[in-house]
Design an enzyme around this catalytic site. Structure first.
Site, mmCIF file in Angstrom:
data_model
loop_
_atom_site.group_PDB
_atom_site.id
_atom_site.type_symbol
_atom_site.label_atom_id
_atom_site.label_comp_id
_atom_site.label_asym_id
_atom_site.label_seq_id
_atom_site.Cartn_x
_atom_site.Cartn_y
_atom_site.Cartn_z
ATOM 1 N N GLU A 294 -0.694 2.160 -7.950
ATOM 2 C CA GLU A 294 0.695 2.032 -8.114
ATOM 3 C C GLU A 294 1.247 0.728 -7.551
ATOM 4 O O GLU A 294 2.608 0.886 -6.870
ATOM 5 C CB GLU A 294 1.492 3.171 -7.708
HETATM 6 C C1 NGO Z 1 0.620 9.616 -6.771
HETATM 7 C C2 NGO Z 1 0.909 8.440 -5.668
HETATM 8 C C3 NGO Z 1 1.333 8.833 -4.296
HETATM 9 C C4 NGO Z 1 2.119 10.185 -4.309
HETATM 10 C C5 NGO Z 1 1.787 11.246 -5.311
HETATM 11 C C6 NGO Z 1 2.458 12.466 -5.388
HETATM 12 C C7 NGO Z 1 -1.159 8.479 -6.178
HETATM 13 C C8 NGO Z 1 -2.917 8.214 -6.052
HETATM 14 N N1 NGO Z 1 -0.366 7.670 -5.767
HETATM 15 O O1 NGO Z 1 -0.685 9.777 -6.579
HETATM 16 O O2 NGO Z 1 2.089 7.870 -3.531
HETATM 17 O O3 NGO Z 1 2.481 10.882 -3.027
HETATM 18 O O4 NGO Z 1 1.442 10.778 -6.478
HETATM 19 O O5 NGO Z 1 1.790 13.530 -6.241
#
Ligand code: NGO
Length: 484
Positions: A294
Site C-alpha cells: 500500500e
Molecule cells: C492490509 C494493510 C494493513 C491493514 C490490513 C487490515 C496489508 C498487507 N496492508 O493488509 O495495513 O492493517 O489490511 O486488514
C-alpha cells in the site's frame, strides 16, 4: 486432532493409561528441554511425579529414527505398554509431543491437579508437514502487546504446529523495536497507539526474549519493518527522512496509504541500512520482511527504485527478503519470499505470477480467507470487513495449491494467517479473532490435501473447545460448530 496427521491407524484392543509411577525417557540431550516442559505441564495436571530417565521410559522421546519424515516429521505409537515418539531430531520430537498433548484428555492442560483417568486409545501415527512455512502474524503496531502477552500467544499457536511468527514491528501508528542508532524511533515514534493511548516498544532484551521463547517452541520469528509506506512513526521521529525536512505529527487513527519514505534522499538508505543491520543481527531466522504494501503515496517509478535499493540492503545484511506481493512489480533478489494478501483479484494474482517468474516463492495469506482480523459475521463486535466476512468455514475451505491458478506447487512455501490489530487492544480480543480460525489455516499448511474436508474438520474442531476452556482462551463459539 488438528492438524490431522499424514497417517493414523488405531491399535484395536490397546489403550495407554498414564499411571502415577510413569517415567519420561529421553535418549538425546537436545530433546531434554522438550521432555522437561512436557513433563512439567503433566505434573501440574496429573499430580504425578513423572521423573525423567535416560533412554526408554513409560513415555519415550527418541531421536535418530524416522529420518525420511524430515526435520519436522515424527512417528508416534501409543499402546498398552507406553508411548514412543521417534524423530530425526529435536524439532520432530517437539511436533510429536504437540500431537501427544492433543491425544491426552483436555484436562491434561490444566494448571492444577485433576482426576484421571489419563487414557489414550491405542494408535500409530506417521506425520510430516505438507508445507515448510506455517505462519501467524501479529500486528504489534496499531496496538502494542507486551512480551508476556506475545508469549501466551506463542504458546497457543504452537499447539497447532505453527512454525513462523511474523511480527509487524513498524507502521504509521508506532515503531516497536529498539534501534540503537536511531533511538527516537521508539522513544518518540513508539509512544502512542491507535486511539491515542500509550504505546510501547521492545528493547533489544525484550526482542531477544521473544526470539528465544518462540525458538524453544520451534517457531522462527520473521521481523517486519514496513517500508516505504506505513512509515509515519519513523517520519515523525526524524525530520530528515521527510521531503522538505518537515516531520509530521504522530498518528493514532487507522487510515492507510498516506505516508512514504523519501525515495531520492541518501539518508533514507542510511536509515534502512542501520535498521536492517540491527534487526538482522538479532534475528536468527534467515528472512527479514520489508513490507512494501500500500505505498499509495510513493510514485510508482520511485517505488520500483526503492524495491531494488531496499532489497539490496536486506541481502547485504545476510537475510532473504520477504515482502507483501506489491514488491513483485520490482526486481527481486534470489531467495525472495512474496506474501500474497490478495483475494481473487486479477491484479494481485498477476503480481504473484510475476514473483514466481522471477524465481521467488510464495506464502499465501488471502485476505478473504486467512486474515484473522476480518469479522466472522455482520455482528462481530471486533475486526474489519474490507475483504468480506470470514466465517470459520470460509477460512478453512480453500486449497493452497490451487488458490492462484497456474502456480507450480514448488513455488508455494506455505500459508500465514495475519492478525492486524486496528480494533484489538487486548489479548482477549486477539484470542477471539484467532480462535477458532487459526487451527484451520494451520491444518491447510500441515495436513495432506486428501485430509482436507470441512465436515470432518468441523467435528475435530468441536473437540478443541474444551482445551481452550481449560487453557482460558477467549475463543469465538461459532454457531456452526457443535462445541463439546
Ligand atoms: C492490509 C494493510 C494493513 C491493514 C490490513 C487490515 C496489508 C498487507 N496492508 O493488509 O495495513 O492493517 O489490511 O486488514
Amino acid at each position: 486432532m488438528i492438524p490431522q496427521p499424514t497417517a493414523q491407524q488405531p491399535l484395536l484392543d490397546e489403550t495407554f493409561i498414564l499411571q502415577a509411577d510413569a517415567t519420561i525417557g529421553v535418549d538425546d540431550p537436545a530433546a531434554q528441554p522438550i521432555a522437561e516442559r512436557f513433563a512439567a505441564r503433566l505434573r501440574r495436571s496429573t499430580g504425578f511425579a513423572l521423573p525423567m530417565q535416560d533412554g526408554a521410559g513409560t513415555i519415550t522421546l527418541s531421536t535418530g529414527g524416522a529420518e525420511s519424515l524430515g526435520a519436522e516429521g515424527y512417528e508416534l505409537r501409543a499402546d498398552t505398554s507406553g508411548v514412543t515418539i521417534t524423530a530425526a531430531g529435536a524439532e520432530g520430537l517437539f511436533r510429536g509431543v504437540t500431537t501427544l498433548r492433543q491425544l491426552l484428555p483436555a484436562k491434561a492442560e490444566a494448571g492444577s491437579a485433576q482426576d484421571g483417568p489419563w487414557e489414550i486409545a491405542g494408535t500409530t501415527i506417521t506425520d510430516t508437514p505438507r508445507y515448510g512455512y506455517r505462519g501467524v502474524m501479529l500486528d504489534v503496531t496499531r496496538h502494542f502487546f507486551t512480551v508476556d502477552q506475545v508469549k501466551k500467544f506463542i504458546d497457543l499457536v504452537s499447539l497447532y504446529k505453527i512454525n513462523r511468527l511474523h511480527l509487524h514491528l513498524s507502521d504509521d501508528q508506532g515503531w516497536r523495536i529498539q534501534v540503537d542508532s536511531w533511538p527516537r524511533l521508539t522513544e518518540y515514534g513508539g509512544s502512542l497507539q491507535v486511539g491515542g493511548g500509550a504505546g510501547g516498544s521492545y528493547t533489544k532484551e525484550d526482542y531477544a526474549e521473544l526470539v528465544r521463547y518462540a525458538g524453544e517452541r520451534y517457531i522462527t520469528v520473521v521481523p517486519e519493518i514496513d517500508t516505504p509506506g506505513h512509515t509515519n512513526a519513523a517520519l515523525a521521529s526524524y525530520p530528515e527522512l521527510n521531503k522538505g525536512d518537515q516531520a509530521p505529527e504522530l498518528y493514532t487513527e487507522t487510515e492507510v496509504g498516506f505516508s512514504s519514505l523519501t525515495i531520492d534522499k541518501d539518508v533514507t538508505y542510511e536509515f534502512l541500512d542501520d535498521v536492517f543491520r540491527e534487526v538482522a543481527e538479532q534475528t536468527p531466522g534467515d528472512v527479514l520482511h520489508l513490507g512494501g504494501d500500500e505505498a499509495h503515496s510513493t510514485p510508482h517509478g520511485e517505488y520500483l527504485t526503492f524495491v531494488s535499493r531496499a532489497t539490496e540492503l536486506v541481502v547485504k545484511h545476510g537475510k532473504r527478503v520477504m515482502g507483501w506481493h506489491e514488491i513483485a512489480d520490482g526486481e527481486l533478489p534470489a531467495g525472495t519470499v512474496v506474501q500474497y494478501w490478495g483475494t481473487e483479484d486479477p491484479k494481485a494474482q498477476g503480481l504473484a505470477h510475476k514473483a514466481v517468474e522471477q524465481g521467488a516463492t510464495l506464502v499465501l495469506s488471502p485476505a478473504n480467507r486467512a486474515y484473522l482480523d476480518m469479522k466472522y459475521h455482520e455482528e462481530t463486535p471486533l475486526g474489519l470487513q474490507w475483504a468480506g466476512l470470514v466465517s470459520v468455514e470460509q477460512s478453512y475451505s480453500w486449497n493452497p495449491a490451487t488458490l492462484i491458478p497456474n502456480v507450480p506447487a514448488s513455488a508455494i512455501d506455505g500459508v500465514e494467517a495475519p492478525l492486524w490489530t486496528e480494533t484489538l487492544d487486548d489479548l482477549d480480543k486477539v484470542e477471539f479473532m484467532t480462535f477458532p480460525r487459526l487451527p484451520g489455516i494451520a491444518e491447510l499448511g500441515w495436513s495432506p490435501e486428501s485430509a482436507l474436508d470441512w465436515t470432518a474438520y468441523r467435528d475435530r474442531l468441536a473437540e478443541q473447545g474444551s482445551r481452550w476452556e481449560v487453557l482460558d482462551v477467549n475463543f469465538y463459539r461459532a454457531p456452526e460448530i457443535d462445541w463439546r
